[in-house]
Write a protein that holds these residues in place. Structure first.
Motif, PDB file in Angstrom:
ATOM      1  N   ILE A 156       0.835  -1.208   0.000  1.00  0.00           N
ATOM      2  CA  ILE A 156       0.000   0.000   0.000  1.00  0.00           C
ATOM      3  C   ILE A 156       0.869   1.257   0.000  1.00  0.00           C
ATOM      4  N   ILE A 157       1.892   1.280   0.856  1.00  0.00           N
ATOM      5  CA  ILE A 157       2.744   2.466   0.947  1.00  0.00           C
ATOM      6  C   ILE A 157       3.452   2.740  -0.376  1.00  0.00           C
ATOM      7  N   THR A 158       4.026   1.693  -0.975  1.00  0.00           N
ATOM      8  CA  THR A 158       4.703   1.856  -2.266  1.00  0.00           C
ATOM      9  C   THR A 158       3.752   2.378  -3.325  1.00  0.00           C
ATOM     10  N   ALA A 159       2.541   1.823  -3.345  1.00  0.00           N
ATOM     11  CA  ALA A 159       1.557   2.246  -4.342  1.00  0.00           C
ATOM     12  C   ALA A 159       1.137   3.699  -4.137  1.00  0.00           C
ATOM     13  N   LEU A 183       0.039   9.635   5.002  1.00  0.00           N
ATOM     14  CA  LEU A 183       0.556  10.090   6.291  1.00  0.00           C
ATOM     15  C   LEU A 183      -0.193   9.438   7.458  1.00  0.00           C
ATOM     16  N   LEU A 184      -1.486   9.202   7.298  1.00  0.00           N
ATOM     17  CA  LEU A 184      -2.257   8.537   8.341  1.00  0.00           C
ATOM     18  C   LEU A 184      -1.919   7.055   8.443  1.00  0.00           C
ATOM     19  N   LEU A 185      -1.554   6.445   7.322  1.00  0.00           N
ATOM     20  CA  LEU A 185      -1.250   5.010   7.314  1.00  0.00           C
ATOM     21  C   LEU A 185       0.105   4.694   7.951  1.00  0.00           C
ATOM     22  N   LEU A 186       1.085   5.556   7.780  1.00  0.00           N
ATOM     23  CA  LEU A 186       2.453   5.260   8.211  1.00  0.00           C
ATOM     24  C   LEU A 186       2.562   4.811   9.671  1.00  0.00           C
ATOM     25  N   PRO A 187       1.852   5.445  10.627  1.00  0.00           N
ATOM     26  CA  PRO A 187       2.006   5.019  12.029  1.00  0.00           C
ATOM     27  C   PRO A 187       1.256   3.732  12.386  1.00  0.00           C
TER      28      PRO A 187
END
Length: 440
Positions: free
Chosen positions: A323-326, A427-431
């Motif tokens: 998800i982050i890469t995408a 930004l919300l997903l990272l933590p």
């Protein structure tokens, strides 16, 4: 057993799924391309925002507001309908009901003639179609656990998403060469008064209805485990039960709640990419209706291959890295479309296809991330919350798009609004912390 975010375990529902069940389930995704690709993205939405209905930039903003209203209705209805389908054991039933309401609404788009007098009808049908399509999607996503195991859930989810893109390719080829591109298409259909697009809506309705049947006929109805069965309550009382469920989820699995919030934001950005992609191509980059469909075919090829391929990585590496890469890829590609818009169609062809490379993997991995952490028997409820949190934020992309277009007066500014929504979601997903799954 599969480890959840809070350390609890859940088991996949039912016996080991057969390949026939997986294929039947994925054919619903194949058929749903009729709504996703043809109705909301590349044909009907583009038709509505054409010059036949008035000022294109004004209509693009109106389309954004109509979809924002639809999002609010989905946010209100999705979790309760999902929970009720779990407790009643009628998950497949409601999938069928909502699917065929979408089929009926799509067929009704035939009556939207190329005149400003029919714009409101077109917007209402499109918004209503989005509502019932999302409600059907709650039940469809909840059935993922019925057709996969913990070891294969990423691959199965990616296969379903990929089938959707491939189905979009096939259907777009049919309508492009059969009705949109020729001056006189099949059965003597021409573009006069929007007839070629209107007939395409009938084809799309039949396509969705036909390919929804294998799932309804071959995948068994969901049976709620005895431990998860609930007493039947009225529709309004269901909202009280929902409040209790959300409070319990906050107490016992806070990271799940954080993921629901983060995914709500970035999934709305993902939806915005496809919802407004065709509109941007036509209004901001000068694509003709035929050229929009050619781009759509290429976009679906790229998205389908990427999604099916990345599904395997999802099972090996986990959903969050995918998800982050995408999302990073989407933000970079979308920014390039905005910054280089003066470069014309070549910019949209290159950076736009790059966007499509990342959308599918992000969508599929988001679904598998959540499916891995849901206790057996609560799939409809939690995917209902998934839809609700998504739709609670679903005003973001349409509103950001409409606001940018309204403020700056040019459709291409809407791209920046979608990119900002994706950035906030990232930004919300990272933590969010995700413990690795423990497969049995």
């Amino acid at each position: 057993m599969t480890e959840t975010l809070d350390g609890a375990t859940s088991s996949p529902a039912g016996p080991t799924p057969t390949r026939a069940a997986v294929l039947a389930w994925s054919l619903w995704d194949w058929g749903s391309a009729a709504f996703n690709a043809v109705v909301t993205t590349f044909v009907f939405a583009v038709y509505l925002t054409g010059s036949s209905f008035g000022d294109k930039d004004v209509i693009a903003a109106q389309l954004g507001w109509a979809l924002a209203i639809a999002g609010f209705l989905i946010a209100v209805l999705a979790p309760v309908t999902g929970a009720r389908s779990d407790s009643s054991g009628r998950r497949k039933y409601w999938l069928g009901v909502n699917t065929f309401i979408v089929v009926a609404l799509t067929a009704a788009m035939f009556f939207v003639q190329a005149s400003p007098d029919y714009l409101l009808l077109g917007l209402v049908l499109l918004a209503a179609g989005n509502v019932f399509f999302e409600l059907a999607g709650v039940s469809y996503n909840a059935m993922l656990a019925q057709v996969s195991t913990p070891r294969t859930i990423g691959k199965v989810s990616g296969f379903g998403w990929g089938m959707g893109y491939i189905g979009g390719i096939v259907l777009l080829l049919i309508v492009y060469f059969g009705f949109i591109n020729p001056e006189v298409g099949l059965f003597g259909v021409t573009s006069e008064n929007g007839l070629s697009v209107r007939v395409t809506m009938l084809i799309a309705a039949a396509w969705f209805g036909l390919f929804a049947l294998p799932l309804l006929l071959r995948v068994p109805e969901y049976q709620a485990p005895d431990a998860e069965r609930r007493a039947k309550v009225g529709f309004l009382q269901s909202y009280v039960e929902l409040g209790h469920d959300v409070a319990r989820l906050w107490r016992t699995s806070r990271q799940t709640v954080y993921f629901l919030v983060a995914s709500a934001v970035f999934r709305d950005g993902l939806a915005g990419v496809f919802t407004f992609g065709g509109v941007l191509a036509a209004s901001a980059f000068g694509f003709s209706p035929g050229e929009v469909i050619i781009f759509a075919i290429a976009a679906n090829v790229v998205a389908g291959i990427a999604t099916i391929s990345v599904g395997v990585l999802d099972d090996k590496l986990g959903a969050k890295p995918v998800i982050i890469t995408a999302l990073v890829g989407l933000i970079v590609s979308g920014s390039l479309v905005f910054l280089l818009h003066d470069g014309g169609q070549i910019v949209f062809w290159t950076a736009g296809l790059a966007l499509c490379l990342f959308v599918g993997p992000a969508q599929s991995a988001s679904r598998t991330f959540l499916a891995r952490i849901i206790p057996a028997g609560r799939e409809g409820e939690v995917f209902g919350l998934y839809a609700t949190t998504g739709r609670a934020a679903s005003f973001l992309a349409p509103t950001a798009f409409a606001l940018m277009v309204t403020l700056f007066g040019e459709t291409y500014w809407g791209i920046l609004g979608i990119v900002l929504v994706l950035l906030v979601g990232l930004l919300l997903l990272l933590p969010v912390r995700a413990k690795p799954s423990r497969m049995a």
